[in-house]
Write an enzyme that holds these catalytic residues in place. Sequence first.
Site, PDB file in Angstrom:
ATOM      1  N   PRO A   1       0.820  -1.034  -0.238  1.00  0.00           N
ATOM      2  CA  PRO A   1      -0.238   0.013  -0.280  1.00  0.00           C
ATOM      3  C   PRO A   1       1.130   1.557  -0.099  1.00  0.00           C
ATOM      4  O   PRO A   1       0.741   2.001   0.775  1.00  0.00           O
ATOM      5  CB  PRO A   1      -0.941  -0.474   1.532  1.00  0.00           C
ATOM      6  CG  PRO A   1      -0.197  -0.649   1.459  1.00  0.00           C
ATOM      7  CD  PRO A   1       0.887  -1.680   1.301  1.00  0.00           C
ATOM      8  N   CYS A   2       1.190   1.527  -1.239  1.00  0.00           N
ATOM      9  CA  CYS A   2       2.427   2.883  -1.420  1.00  0.00           C
ATOM     10  C   CYS A   2       1.131   4.064  -1.260  1.00  0.00           C
ATOM     11  O   CYS A   2       2.550   5.615  -0.945  1.00  0.00           O
ATOM     12  CB  CYS A   2       3.036   2.629  -2.138  1.00  0.00           C
ATOM     13  SG  CYS A   2       2.330   2.283  -4.300  1.00  0.00           S
ATOM     14  N   HIS A   3       0.811   3.816  -1.320  1.00  0.00           N
ATOM     15  CA  HIS A   3      -0.612   4.573  -1.194  1.00  0.00           C
ATOM     16  C   HIS A   3      -0.908   5.312   0.114  1.00  0.00           C
ATOM     17  O   HIS A   3      -1.240   6.567  -0.007  1.00  0.00           O
ATOM     18  CB  HIS A   3      -2.410   4.344  -1.886  1.00  0.00           C
ATOM     19  CG  HIS A   3      -2.591   3.758  -1.772  1.00  0.00           C
ATOM     20  ND1 HIS A   3      -2.430   2.225  -1.209  1.00  0.00           N
ATOM     21  CD2 HIS A   3      -3.990   3.822  -0.786  1.00  0.00           C
ATOM     22  CE1 HIS A   3      -3.242   1.707  -1.135  1.00  0.00           C
ATOM     23  NE2 HIS A   3      -3.789   2.520  -1.170  1.00  0.00           N
TER      24      HIS A   3
END
Length: 175
Positions: free
Chosen positions: A142-144
């Site tokens: 989850p780089c968001h």
Amino acid sequence: MKKPVPLAKLNVKTSAGIISLCANESGISHLNFVPQAGDDWQTRELSLTASRYSVSTSLAEVHLQQAKDELLEYLAGKRQRFNVALAPQGTEFQQQVWHALSELEYGDTCSYADIAEKIGRPKAVRAVGTANGANPIAIIVPCHRVIGKNGTLTGYAYGLALKQKLLQLEGISLI
């Protein structure tokens, strides 16, 4: 030991756009958004020639189907954690960053500095940002969930509108 190569690919139409998944026998290796007309980002689409490899694609296809099912559940608000096996390829440092990202809970955010601290490299904030940008398995890793240290929305490979949509799905509202 030879690194596993992508063996199978699946495009999935979702509420967030068309997602391209790639996998090998170890797990999902890539998740990219397929660009549509008018998009302002470039795909990291992986071109595959599975027929060159003698390894069976059946296990890779199992990973693809599981990832598809889990992504659709996540985007429908019915899943908070992914269980599909992952097989991203990157440097040891990138792997550390991606692992730290994977430990972020649904609905939580952090900054590059937080990740740098978590992996024991507090001065590597810029390198963490670069590794975050090189994440080959968006959403699942989850780089968001990485935002500015001051709590603001920051860059995303697939555009800020999609990042904001993913964060809002998780109950995070940033202006």
